[in-house]
Scaffold this motif. Sequence first.
Motif, PDB file in Angstrom:
ATOM      1  N   ASP A 141      42.525  32.133  41.964  1.00 22.38           N
ATOM      2  CA  ASP A 141      43.374  32.782  42.960  1.00 22.38           C
ATOM      3  C   ASP A 141      44.805  33.001  42.485  1.00 22.38           C
ATOM      4  OD1 ASP A 141      44.877  30.158  44.592  1.00 22.38           O
ATOM      5  OD2 ASP A 141      43.109  29.774  43.391  1.00 22.38           O
ATOM      6  N   ARG A 142      45.299  32.164  41.555  1.00 18.14           N
ATOM      7  CA  ARG A 142      46.686  32.372  41.104  1.00 18.14           C
ATOM      8  C   ARG A 142      46.830  33.606  40.218  1.00 18.14           C
ATOM      9  NH1 ARG A 142      48.073  29.918  36.041  1.00 18.14           N
ATOM     10  NH2 ARG A 142      46.379  28.718  35.092  1.00 18.14           N
ATOM     11  N   PHE A 143      45.702  34.236  39.873  1.00 15.50           N
ATOM     12  CA  PHE A 143      45.748  35.483  39.123  1.00 15.50           C
ATOM     13  C   PHE A 143      45.517  36.694  40.032  1.00 15.50           C
ATOM     14  CE2 PHE A 143      44.907  32.203  36.084  1.00 15.50           C
ATOM     15  CZ  PHE A 143      45.667  32.567  34.984  1.00 15.50           C
ATOM     16  N   ILE A 147      47.380  37.319  46.638  1.00 12.21           N
ATOM     17  CA  ILE A 147      47.591  35.926  47.030  1.00 12.21           C
ATOM     18  C   ILE A 147      48.960  35.442  46.566  1.00 12.21           C
ATOM     19  CG2 ILE A 147      46.799  33.548  46.666  1.00 12.21           C
ATOM     20  CD1 ILE A 147      44.975  35.087  48.466  1.00 12.21           C
ATOM     21  N   ALA A 148      49.312  35.786  45.328  1.00 16.38           N
ATOM     22  CA  ALA A 148      50.545  35.273  44.737  1.00 16.38           C
ATOM     23  C   ALA A 148      51.800  35.887  45.359  1.00 16.38           C
ATOM     24  CB  ALA A 148      50.542  35.524  43.228  1.00 16.38           C
ATOM     25  N   TYR A 199      40.999  46.773  41.211  1.00 14.67           N
ATOM     26  CA  TYR A 199      41.472  45.410  41.475  1.00 14.67           C
ATOM     27  C   TYR A 199      40.608  44.390  40.741  1.00 14.67           C
ATOM     28  CZ  TYR A 199      41.470  40.964  43.960  1.00 14.67           C
ATOM     29  OH  TYR A 199      41.474  39.632  44.257  1.00 14.67           O
ATOM     30  N   ILE A 200      39.297  44.555  40.832  1.00 11.04           N
ATOM     31  CA  ILE A 200      38.371  43.623  40.183  1.00 11.04           C
ATOM     32  C   ILE A 200      38.560  43.639  38.676  1.00 11.04           C
ATOM     33  CG2 ILE A 200      35.926  43.225  39.671  1.00 11.04           C
ATOM     34  CD1 ILE A 200      35.368  44.162  42.583  1.00 11.04           C
ATOM     35  N   THR A 201      38.707  44.828  38.105  1.00  8.95           N
ATOM     36  CA  THR A 201      38.896  44.950  36.655  1.00  8.95           C
ATOM     37  C   THR A 201      40.189  44.267  36.214  1.00  8.95           C
ATOM     38  OG1 THR A 201      37.666  47.040  36.601  1.00  8.95           O
ATOM     39  CG2 THR A 201      39.117  46.577  34.730  1.00  8.95           C
ATOM     40  N   SER A 202      41.257  44.457  36.970  1.00 12.58           N
ATOM     41  CA  SER A 202      42.540  43.820  36.632  1.00 12.58           C
ATOM     42  C   SER A 202      42.441  42.310  36.708  1.00 12.58           C
ATOM     43  CB  SER A 202      43.636  44.315  37.591  1.00 12.58           C
ATOM     44  OG  SER A 202      43.825  45.709  37.467  1.00 12.58           O
ATOM     45  N   GLU A 204      39.704  40.446  36.340  1.00 10.78           N
ATOM     46  CA  GLU A 204      38.872  39.978  35.233  1.00 10.78           C
ATOM     47  C   GLU A 204      39.655  39.981  33.919  1.00 10.78           C
ATOM     48  OE1 GLU A 204      34.537  41.477  37.000  1.00 10.78           O
ATOM     49  OE2 GLU A 204      35.602  42.709  35.540  1.00 10.78           O
ATOM     50  N   ASP A 205      40.409  41.049  33.688  1.00  7.55           N
ATOM     51  CA  ASP A 205      41.211  41.144  32.454  1.00  7.55           C
ATOM     52  C   ASP A 205      42.247  40.024  32.392  1.00  7.55           C
ATOM     53  OD1 ASP A 205      39.776  43.364  31.721  1.00  7.55           O
ATOM     54  OD2 ASP A 205      41.328  44.815  32.291  1.00  7.55           O
ATOM     55  N   ALA A 206      42.873  39.712  33.539  1.00  5.12           N
ATOM     56  CA  ALA A 206      43.909  38.671  33.570  1.00  5.12           C
ATOM     57  C   ALA A 206      43.315  37.296  33.261  1.00  5.12           C
ATOM     58  CB  ALA A 206      44.590  38.662  34.939  1.00  5.12           C
ATOM     59  N   LEU A 207      42.145  37.005  33.809  1.00  6.05           N
ATOM     60  CA  LEU A 207      41.496  35.713  33.546  1.00  6.05           C
ATOM     61  C   LEU A 207      41.073  35.594  32.082  1.00  6.05           C
ATOM     62  CD1 LEU A 207      40.788  33.363  35.578  1.00  6.05           C
ATOM     63  CD2 LEU A 207      41.491  35.484  36.657  1.00  6.05           C
ATOM     64  N   ALA A 208      40.547  36.671  31.532  1.00  3.46           N
ATOM     65  CA  ALA A 208      40.132  36.654  30.128  1.00  3.46           C
ATOM     66  C   ALA A 208      41.346  36.453  29.216  1.00  3.46           C
ATOM     67  CB  ALA A 208      39.416  37.953  29.772  1.00  3.46           C
ATOM     68  N   ALA A 209      42.461  37.096  29.558  1.00  2.97           N
ATOM     69  CA  ALA A 209      43.684  36.951  28.762  1.00  2.97           C
ATOM     70  C   ALA A 209      44.197  35.513  28.801  1.00  2.97           C
ATOM     71  CB  ALA A 209      44.751  37.920  29.275  1.00  2.97           C
TER      72      ALA A 209
END
Length: 280
Positions: A141-143, A147-148, A199-202, A204-209
């Motif tokens: 959730d922090r990504f 929420i943030a 939104y979902i793609t962003s 996923e990319d943030a978590l992978a990074a």
Amino acid sequence: MKPRDQFLDANGIEASLGMKRDPLHFRTIWISDVHLGTTGCQAQRLLEFLRATESETLYLVGDIIDGWQLKRRWYWEQSHNNVVQTVLKKAKKGTNVIFVPGNHDEVIRQFIDLDFGGIKIRDELVHTTANGKRMLVLHGDRFDGVIACAKWLAYVGDNLYTMILKFNQWFNGWRARAGLPYWSLSQYLKGKVKNAVNYITSFEDALAAEAAKKGLDGVICGHIHKPEIRDINGVTYCNDGDWVESLSALVEDPSGELRLVTWGEIMQLKKSSKFESVFS
């Protein structure tokens, strides 16, 4: 290991055909976004899944209890109690149960690094698979920018989402009576609405990074209710899904391979064959 026939389901999960109907065993199981305390929670189906499976380690990857909804209106059926009791029983019998709180059960974050009833509460941690892959485990959730940066907007979205889930329950009740399989309207909309896809793609990319920044092989999360396993720039991104829409979990087999499974697949396997532990 004694010779036996093998059953292979659509996701490539092997189950041994034996004479005794025992739970299907995995090395590790990840579930998240159960949302106990809401009308949309599929607690009975989760209970069936938990009773049909066993694992060395069980990760509860956040939003297991929905504190947001419980603050507005108390809703707690016996099936919700049964899920909690089943998890506690697994911990008592030796399953390594790890609870990683999410935004909906964020009140539990005040107990990070403590253990209760055999359940370890952790903010995030690294899981090492049987084949040596190091995976970051966190709710995610922090990504989430909503929420943030704008929690009030998240609450508005949560109310709309609850309305969709109520319709989804009615719709699937009709499908069940018509002999049709479970189908999620909200999952369908997520895949069709451009903003939702972006939104979902962003996310996923943030978590992978984040996993790459930590020098890890992959990441396992929940939060967005979209089960997925895919490679993102050399990082394995895994989302275990949820138990209000997709009724899915992420599992690790004894060799370390990660797969997504659903309630429907596990129940079909249980009906179509009697199975014994793949660790036998």
